[in-house]
Design a protein around this motif. Structure first.
Motif, mmCIF file in Angstrom:
data_model
loop_
_atom_site.group_PDB
_atom_site.id
_atom_site.type_symbol
_atom_site.label_atom_id
_atom_site.label_comp_id
_atom_site.label_asym_id
_atom_site.label_seq_id
_atom_site.Cartn_x
_atom_site.Cartn_y
_atom_site.Cartn_z
ATOM 1 N N ALA A 22 33.865 46.267 62.222
ATOM 2 C CA ALA A 22 33.572 44.917 62.672
ATOM 3 C C ALA A 22 33.861 43.922 61.575
ATOM 4 O O ALA A 22 33.867 44.264 60.409
ATOM 5 C CB ALA A 22 32.123 44.823 63.097
ATOM 6 N N CYS A 23 34.057 42.702 61.995
ATOM 7 C CA CYS A 23 34.363 41.683 60.991
ATOM 8 C C CYS A 23 33.184 40.747 60.785
ATOM 9 O O CYS A 23 33.313 39.724 60.149
ATOM 10 C CB CYS A 23 35.600 40.878 61.410
ATOM 11 N N SER A 24 32.008 41.050 61.373
ATOM 12 C CA SER A 24 30.851 40.199 61.156
ATOM 13 C C SER A 24 30.255 40.482 59.795
ATOM 14 O O SER A 24 30.419 41.552 59.242
ATOM 15 C CB SER A 24 29.797 40.458 62.242
ATOM 16 N N LYS A 42 36.613 44.632 66.389
ATOM 17 C CA LYS A 42 36.817 45.929 67.010
ATOM 18 C C LYS A 42 35.468 46.549 67.316
ATOM 19 O O LYS A 42 34.498 46.316 66.609
ATOM 20 C CB LYS A 42 37.633 46.832 66.087
ATOM 21 N N LEU A 43 35.445 47.346 68.363
ATOM 22 C CA LEU A 43 34.184 47.913 68.828
ATOM 23 C C LEU A 43 34.373 49.386 69.155
ATOM 24 O O LEU A 43 35.362 49.780 69.763
ATOM 25 C CB LEU A 43 33.719 47.164 70.084
ATOM 26 N N PHE A 63 36.792 42.953 79.217
ATOM 27 C CA PHE A 63 35.884 42.707 78.093
ATOM 28 C C PHE A 63 36.658 42.255 76.862
ATOM 29 O O PHE A 63 36.253 41.317 76.164
ATOM 30 C CB PHE A 63 35.086 43.977 77.786
ATOM 31 N N GLU A 64 37.779 42.901 76.593
ATOM 32 C CA GLU A 64 38.584 42.555 75.426
ATOM 33 C C GLU A 64 39.067 41.111 75.502
ATOM 34 O O GLU A 64 39.031 40.372 74.510
ATOM 35 C CB GLU A 64 39.785 43.502 75.313
ATOM 36 N N ALA A 69 38.117 40.925 71.747
ATOM 37 C CA ALA A 69 37.790 42.178 71.071
ATOM 38 C C ALA A 69 38.927 43.182 71.231
ATOM 39 O O ALA A 69 39.816 43.014 72.061
ATOM 40 C CB ALA A 69 36.501 42.754 71.641
ATOM 41 N N GLU A 70 38.863 44.240 70.423
ATOM 42 C CA GLU A 70 39.819 45.339 70.517
ATOM 43 C C GLU A 70 39.038 46.640 70.703
ATOM 44 O O GLU A 70 38.097 46.918 69.965
ATOM 45 C CB GLU A 70 40.663 45.421 69.248
ATOM 46 N N VAL A 71 39.425 47.426 71.698
ATOM 47 C CA VAL A 71 38.708 48.658 72.022
ATOM 48 C C VAL A 71 39.674 49.831 72.061
ATOM 49 O O VAL A 71 40.754 49.735 72.634
ATOM 50 C CB VAL A 71 37.996 48.521 73.396
#
Length: 357
Positions: A22-24, A42-43, A63-64, A69-71
């Motif tokens: 993750a980038c958080s 990313k998740l 969702f992406e 997001a990237e899954v």
């Protein structure tokens, strides 16, 4: 000696694993409001294989796009997913894990999953109350039921009781599942309960199986093999899962599902945020996404999971196949999965001796 035929596939329910970082920043930063959009990243999530995986791959795209997001998807058993987050306890790569065999109870005791703040969940209050975790962990977002699947062409009147499996007319035509498979294991416990035993006294269940063996077409280990028994007209009835009844039907097999009067066993699919997740905020968003009525409808249509969101509208066709509604959900038999898991090795030894006779 009676010979039983086993499948090549390992038993169990599969889960998907999606890997990422993750980038958080800031582990102690407050959670974003439920209506805020995460800044992307990313998740890692887990889910189940087969038809449900195909369905989830489709709505994961939504969702992406919605959350930037990237899954990435990888398939694992639930037990393997639990082992994975155990091994990575100090350096998690998984954000959301789905369980179908009660592993969330073990994960909670081992401090491997996080509680969810209801204020951060837009859709949680739409779930049946019994589908929400009393301890505050992730909810049951879908469920299946262990009852009886049957060939509706061969059995026009739906079976009404577990006892129907012992009918003389079904001799050599009852599909049975090895207890290394979740569904076979749960059927054994259901029989024990029906005959005065339970999770802490399995002998009545084993005794009942012994009397059922003359009616068995075969004992198989993998879930797809149950479908093969019906497709090849080797079995006309079996104690099995509602979700598979639906997916077998989609393959052209004339299968219906019936809840026995003694009660069907609940199989609960839960979604959990892994403690130490690289991206916990996005992980919570993903779980909330799974709770949306339109997503639960897609999950039912594609994978045969019955919804737990009270606002989900199913077609009349689906209502005729899948267990549905709050009363049905609340009426399912809850097994003590901690006892089941603790006793399974002993049961397997006794089971092996029984079926080798």
């Amino acid at each position: 000696m009676r010979k039983w035929f086993y499948g090549k596939a390992a038993a169990g329910i599969l889960t998907l694993l999606i890997t990422a970082t993750a980038c958080s920043s800031g582990k102690d930063a407050p959670a974003a409001a439920a209506t805020d959009k995460p800044s992307g990243g990313k998740l890692v999530v887990t889910s189940f294989g087969g038809a449900i995986e195909e369905t989830q791959r489709a709505y994961i795209k939504q969702f992406e796009e919605e959350y930037n997001a990237e899954v990435e998807v990888v398939t694992l058993y639930s037990a393997d997913a639990l082992a994975k987050i155990r091994a990575e306890k100090n350096n998690q790569t998984i954000d959301v894990v789905l369980f179908s065999g009660g592993q969330e109870q073990i994960a909670a005791k081992e401090d491997l999953i996080m509680k969810l703040d209801p204020e951060q969940m837009e859709n949680l209050d739409q779930l049946y109350p019994e589908a929400r975790s009393a301890e505050g962990y992730g909810p049951t977002f879908g469920y299946e039921a262990l009852g009886m699947i049957y060939n509706r062409d061969a059995i026009p009147t739906p079976p009404a009781s577990w006892n129907d499996l012992w009918k003389e007319e079904y001799k050599g035509q009852v599909g049975l599942v090895d207890i290394s498979n979740t569904y076979g294991n749960q059927f054994l416990v259901a029989l024990a309960k029906m005959n005065g035993g339970g999770e802490d006294n399995i002998k009545p269940g084993l005794d009942a199986i012994k009397t059922l063996l003359p009616n068995a077409a075969a004992i198989v280990k993998s879930s797809p093999e149950v479908g093969n028994l019906f497709a090849q007209d080797e079995a006309v009835i079996a104690p099995f899962d509602s979700g598979y009844a639906y997916t077998f039907g989609k393959q052209g097999i004339p299968i219906n599902f019936a809840i026995p009067k003694e009660g069907a066993v609940g199989i609960y699919i839960t979604a959990q945020v892994v403690k130490g997740s690289p991206n916990p905020e996005l992980a919570r968003k993903y779980i909330d996404f799974l709770l949306r009525p339109e997503i639960q409808k897609l999950t039912a249509e594609g994978g045969g999971y019955s919804p737990t969101n009270s606002q989900t509208e199913l077609s009349d066709e689906l209502k005729g196949i899948l267990p549905n509604g709050e009363d049905t959900f609340n009426g399912l038999i809850h097994l003590d999965l901690a006892l089941v898991n603790n006793n399974k090795a002993d049961w397997m030894e006794k089971w092996s001796k029984l079926i080798s006779q």
